[in-house]
Scaffold this motif. Structure first.
Motif, mmCIF file in Angstrom:
data_model
loop_
_atom_site.group_PDB
_atom_site.id
_atom_site.type_symbol
_atom_site.label_atom_id
_atom_site.label_comp_id
_atom_site.label_asym_id
_atom_site.label_seq_id
_atom_site.Cartn_x
_atom_site.Cartn_y
_atom_site.Cartn_z
ATOM 1 N N TYR A 141 -7.195 -11.224 -11.238
ATOM 2 C CA TYR A 141 -5.969 -11.826 -10.738
ATOM 3 C C TYR A 141 -5.398 -10.937 -9.633
ATOM 4 O O TYR A 141 -5.223 -9.732 -9.819
ATOM 5 C CB TYR A 141 -4.952 -11.990 -11.877
ATOM 6 C CG TYR A 141 -5.388 -13.039 -12.870
ATOM 7 C CD1 TYR A 141 -6.333 -12.740 -13.845
ATOM 8 C CD2 TYR A 141 -4.894 -14.340 -12.823
ATOM 9 C CE1 TYR A 141 -6.771 -13.711 -14.755
ATOM 10 C CE2 TYR A 141 -5.310 -15.314 -13.716
ATOM 11 C CZ TYR A 141 -6.252 -14.992 -14.672
ATOM 12 O OH TYR A 141 -6.685 -15.953 -15.557
ATOM 13 N N PHE A 142 -5.139 -11.546 -8.495
ATOM 14 C CA PHE A 142 -4.599 -10.823 -7.350
ATOM 15 C C PHE A 142 -3.222 -11.362 -7.005
ATOM 16 O O PHE A 142 -3.010 -12.580 -6.943
ATOM 17 C CB PHE A 142 -5.485 -11.000 -6.112
ATOM 18 C CG PHE A 142 -6.805 -10.305 -6.181
ATOM 19 C CD1 PHE A 142 -7.961 -11.002 -6.499
ATOM 20 C CD2 PHE A 142 -6.900 -8.948 -5.914
ATOM 21 C CE1 PHE A 142 -9.187 -10.369 -6.555
ATOM 22 C CE2 PHE A 142 -8.129 -8.297 -5.960
ATOM 23 C CZ PHE A 142 -9.280 -9.011 -6.289
ATOM 24 N N CYS A 143 -2.300 -10.440 -6.734
ATOM 25 C CA CYS A 143 -1.066 -10.848 -6.103
ATOM 26 C C CYS A 143 -1.244 -10.660 -4.595
ATOM 27 O O CYS A 143 -2.119 -9.907 -4.155
ATOM 28 C CB CYS A 143 0.116 -10.020 -6.597
ATOM 29 S SG CYS A 143 -0.012 -8.265 -6.223
ATOM 30 N N ALA A 144 -0.436 -11.351 -3.821
ATOM 31 C CA ALA A 144 -0.455 -11.193 -2.373
ATOM 32 C C ALA A 144 0.952 -11.426 -1.861
ATOM 33 O O ALA A 144 1.653 -12.314 -2.333
ATOM 34 C CB ALA A 144 -1.434 -12.161 -1.719
ATOM 35 N N GLY A 145 1.340 -10.607 -0.901
ATOM 36 C CA GLY A 145 2.676 -10.742 -0.323
ATOM 37 C C GLY A 145 2.591 -10.998 1.165
ATOM 38 O O GLY A 145 1.620 -10.626 1.821
ATOM 39 N N SER A 146 3.637 -11.636 1.658
ATOM 40 C CA SER A 146 3.672 -11.956 3.084
ATOM 41 C C SER A 146 5.103 -11.938 3.583
ATOM 42 O O SER A 146 6.036 -12.190 2.829
ATOM 43 C CB SER A 146 3.056 -13.330 3.315
ATOM 44 O OG SER A 146 3.273 -13.775 4.618
ATOM 45 N N LEU A 147 5.233 -11.650 4.873
ATOM 46 C CA LEU A 147 6.542 -11.692 5.542
ATOM 47 C C LEU A 147 6.513 -12.772 6.588
ATOM 48 O O LEU A 147 5.585 -12.814 7.407
ATOM 49 C CB LEU A 147 6.839 -10.366 6.232
ATOM 50 C CG LEU A 147 7.626 -9.315 5.460
ATOM 51 C CD1 LEU A 147 7.757 -8.051 6.279
ATOM 52 C CD2 LEU A 147 9.000 -9.840 5.092
ATOM 53 N N THR A 148 7.496 -13.630 6.611
ATOM 54 C CA THR A 148 7.590 -14.650 7.654
ATOM 55 C C THR A 148 7.610 -13.975 9.010
ATOM 56 O O THR A 148 8.265 -12.956 9.207
ATOM 57 C CB THR A 148 8.881 -15.457 7.482
ATOM 58 O OG1 THR A 148 8.881 -16.041 6.193
ATOM 59 C CG2 THR A 148 8.985 -16.546 8.532
ATOM 60 N N GLY A 149 6.882 -14.571 9.935
ATOM 61 C CA GLY A 149 6.862 -13.999 11.266
ATOM 62 C C GLY A 149 5.694 -13.058 11.479
ATOM 63 O O GLY A 149 5.485 -12.569 12.577
ATOM 64 N N SER A 181 1.311 -15.271 9.013
ATOM 65 C CA SER A 181 0.627 -15.571 7.760
ATOM 66 C C SER A 181 -0.272 -14.445 7.291
ATOM 67 O O SER A 181 -1.258 -14.687 6.629
ATOM 68 C CB SER A 181 -0.206 -16.853 7.887
ATOM 69 O OG SER A 181 0.629 -17.977 7.962
ATOM 70 N N LYS A 182 0.076 -13.220 7.624
ATOM 71 C CA LYS A 182 -0.757 -12.099 7.196
ATOM 72 C C LYS A 182 -0.433 -11.774 5.745
ATOM 73 O O LYS A 182 0.691 -11.438 5.402
ATOM 74 C CB LYS A 182 -0.468 -10.891 8.075
ATOM 75 C CG LYS A 182 -1.249 -9.659 7.697
ATOM 76 C CD LYS A 182 -0.919 -8.524 8.634
ATOM 77 C CE LYS A 182 -1.462 -7.218 8.102
ATOM 78 N NZ LYS A 182 -1.074 -6.094 8.974
ATOM 79 N N LEU A 183 -1.446 -11.887 4.905
ATOM 80 C CA LEU A 183 -1.291 -11.577 3.490
ATOM 81 C C LEU A 183 -1.750 -10.162 3.208
ATOM 82 O O LEU A 183 -2.798 -9.737 3.700
ATOM 83 C CB LEU A 183 -2.117 -12.537 2.626
ATOM 84 C CG LEU A 183 -1.668 -14.001 2.546
ATOM 85 C CD1 LEU A 183 -2.584 -14.767 1.600
ATOM 86 C CD2 LEU A 183 -0.238 -14.099 2.073
ATOM 87 N N THR A 184 -0.957 -9.446 2.412
ATOM 88 C CA THR A 184 -1.367 -8.152 1.892
ATOM 89 C C THR A 184 -1.683 -8.355 0.422
ATOM 90 O O THR A 184 -0.825 -8.835 -0.331
ATOM 91 C CB THR A 184 -0.249 -7.113 2.053
ATOM 92 O OG1 THR A 184 0.049 -6.973 3.438
ATOM 93 C CG2 THR A 184 -0.692 -5.766 1.495
#
Lengths: 112, 115
Positions: free
Chosen positions: A87-95, A98-101
């Motif tokens: 299971y992976f979480c992924a975070g992103s910042l608008t702007g 769409s780059k997911l970490t």
């Protein structure tokens, strides 16, 4: 590059048990996603969270967007053998285009 | 129906060779990505194209060159392969509206082994 820390790293549970895992970041995100990866396959989206404090369910899965915007949680109720995977979480910042970490992953194994 | 497909599934090659991995999506998305997953399962973005235009280019050796002939395809060409390039490479796609994040759909992966 930044990586999100997930815990636990791995877990063995009995079938029928509930599972909790979390994901923490040193910086804020405004979108959190949870993915599951089966062996030999690509990650599959489970739940998407778009608002701090949001609690969203998908069947036996429930995820929450932490109020600090630096963490997220995933719960699986009444685990079954097919819950096995990473299971992976992924975070992103608008702007940020769409780059997911992605997080470091939590490997779940279910004992019958 | 396959949403995001990659070919080949497995690729074994010698150090120094040049190889390509192909990716196609039939979801009508306008943004495509390449990720690298290492042996510890860390997933890291390499490139992203929106409407055939490069929008994300992480710190990746210039031996890696993505090419997007149209919105539905994003290929990855790798020159002078090195042992450290061995990994699983995932293609993904999404719909990008005004820079907001939308859910990304992943392909099945290409396992590259460099000998």
């Amino acid at each position: 590059g930044q990586q999100l820390n997930q815990s636990p790293q791995s877990m063995f549970i009995q079938e029928g048990e509930d599972v909790s895992m979390n994901c923490t970041s040193s910086s804020i995100f405004n979108t959190w996603l949870w993915y599951k990866q089966d062996p030999g396959e690509g990650p599959v989206l489970l739940i998407a969270l778009y608002k701090a404090g949001e609690l969203t369910s998908n069947g036996r899965l429930t995820a929450q967007f932490g109020t600090t915007r630096k963490d997220s949680f995933l719960n699986i109720s009444a685990s079954i053998p097919s819950d096995v995977g990473i299971y992976f979480c992924a975070g992103s910042l608008t702007g940020t285009a769409s780059k997911l970490t992605f997080g470091t992953g939590t490997r779940l194994q279910v004992m019958l | 129906d396959t949403a995001v497909s990659q070919t080949p599934k497995y690729l074994v090659t010698q150090m120094g060779n040049d190889k390509s991995i192909k990716c196609e999506q039939n979801l009508g998305h306008d943004t495509m990505y390449w990720y690298k997953q290492d042996s510890k399962k860390f997933l890291k973005i390499m490139f992203s194209y929106n409407n055939k235009e490069l929008i994300i280019n992480e710190t990746v050796p210039n031996r890696f060159s993505p090419k997007s002939p149209d919105k539905a395809h994003l290929n990855l060409h790798i020159n002078s392969l090195e042992l450290g390039d061995s990994a699983v490479y995932f293609c993904a796609s999404s719909h990008w509206a005004s820079g907001t994040t939308d859910t990304q759909y992943f392909g099945p992966g290409t396992r590259l082994t460099v000998l």
